[in-house]
Design an enzyme around this catalytic site. Structure first.
Site, PDB file in Angstrom:
ATOM      1  N   GLN A   1       0.831  -1.202   0.000  1.00 58.27           N
ATOM      2  CA  GLN A   1       0.000   0.000   0.000  1.00 58.27           C
ATOM      3  C   GLN A   1       0.860   1.244   0.000  1.00 58.27           C
ATOM      4  O   GLN A   1       1.995   1.243   0.453  1.00 58.27           O
ATOM      5  CB  GLN A   1      -0.973   0.004   1.176  1.00 58.27           C
ATOM      6  CG  GLN A   1      -0.330   0.093   2.531  1.00 58.27           C
ATOM      7  CD  GLN A   1      -1.327  -0.122   3.651  1.00 58.27           C
ATOM      8  OE1 GLN A   1      -2.129  -1.059   3.617  1.00 58.27           O
ATOM      9  NE2 GLN A   1      -1.293   0.735   4.658  1.00 58.27           N
ATOM     10  N   GLY A   2       0.259   2.290  -0.539  1.00 57.51           N
ATOM     11  CA  GLY A   2       0.941   3.576  -0.609  1.00 57.51           C
ATOM     12  C   GLY A   2      -0.055   4.704  -0.425  1.00 57.51           C
ATOM     13  O   GLY A   2      -1.277   4.496  -0.427  1.00 57.51           O
ATOM     14  N   TYR A   3       0.479   5.895  -0.304  1.00 56.76           N
ATOM     15  CA  TYR A   3      -0.335   7.063   0.012  1.00 56.76           C
ATOM     16  C   TYR A   3      -0.186   8.130  -1.064  1.00 56.76           C
ATOM     17  O   TYR A   3       0.923   8.565  -1.365  1.00 56.76           O
ATOM     18  CB  TYR A   3       0.050   7.602   1.398  1.00 56.76           C
ATOM     19  CG  TYR A   3      -0.334   6.602   2.441  1.00 56.76           C
ATOM     20  CD1 TYR A   3      -1.598   6.629   3.007  1.00 56.76           C
ATOM     21  CD2 TYR A   3       0.523   5.572   2.786  1.00 56.76           C
ATOM     22  CE1 TYR A   3      -1.988   5.653   3.906  1.00 56.76           C
ATOM     23  CE2 TYR A   3       0.152   4.604   3.692  1.00 56.76           C
ATOM     24  CZ  TYR A   3      -1.108   4.646   4.246  1.00 56.76           C
ATOM     25  OH  TYR A   3      -1.491   3.677   5.125  1.00 56.76           O
ATOM     26  N   LEU A   4      -1.326   8.516  -1.627  1.00 58.31           N
ATOM     27  CA  LEU A   4      -1.363   9.621  -2.584  1.00 58.31           C
ATOM     28  C   LEU A   4      -1.442  10.944  -1.841  1.00 58.31           C
ATOM     29  O   LEU A   4      -1.059  11.979  -2.362  1.00 58.31           O
ATOM     30  CB  LEU A   4      -2.560   9.466  -3.528  1.00 58.31           C
ATOM     31  CG  LEU A   4      -2.484   8.250  -4.446  1.00 58.31           C
ATOM     32  CD1 LEU A   4      -3.829   7.991  -5.100  1.00 58.31           C
ATOM     33  CD2 LEU A   4      -1.402   8.455  -5.500  1.00 58.31           C
TER      34      LEU A   4
END
Length: 152
Positions: free
Chosen positions: A26-29
């Site tokens: 997962q990653g964060y925009l």
């Protein structure tokens, strides 16, 4: 509006390793604490999630399934490093505990989360549940992406 009520704890011992793991990336925009925007691939599924400001164990949460291919493309746009972890879901006395064993730059961190129907819900903790860290911002996944556990 969807509300998430979640409490988070550190994990002790190895008794939680009873369920098979699912790999998460997962990653964060956007990591603004007023509106976090996350992209997640969980096994063969993918999701776009928007979360509001945390107030104790409570916050607004909106989650939508998206195609895995789109999620891979969006992860390439996210701030680095990505969060990588193995998640196990363990049923204990009527509640599902999600145990995250972090990998990559957060290797060594193991956290258990429980989602509750209300903030005053009573629940039994398994023996492997340790100190509560619900309100410790260091343990928010969005913060682990910019200040990984191995840099503490």
């Amino acid at each position: 509006m969807a509300i998430e009520i979640e409490r988070k704890f550190l994990v002790v011992g190895d008794a939680w390793r009873t369920a098979p793991p699912v790999f998460y990336s997962q990653g964060y925009l956007n990591r603004d604490k007023a509106r976090t925007v996350r992209v997640r691939i969980a096994g063969e599924e993918a999701f776009l999630t928007i979360k509001g400001t945390s107030v104790g164990a409570r916050r607004a949460e909106f989650e939508y399934p998206i195609p895995v291919w789109d999620a891979r493309e969006l992860l390439a746009l996210c701030e680095q490093p990505l969060i990588e972890k193995n998640r196990r879901k363990i049923l204990h006395e009527g509640f599902v505990w999600e145990v995250d064993e972090f990998l990559g730059e957060n290797l060594g961190l193991v956290v258990a989360e429980i989602e509750l129907p209300s903030e005053d819900s009573v629940f039994a903790k398994p023996d492997w549940v340790g100190e509560e860290v619900t309100e410790d911002a260091r343990y928010f996944n969005s913060n682990l992406s910019c200040t990984p556990f191995n840099r503490w």
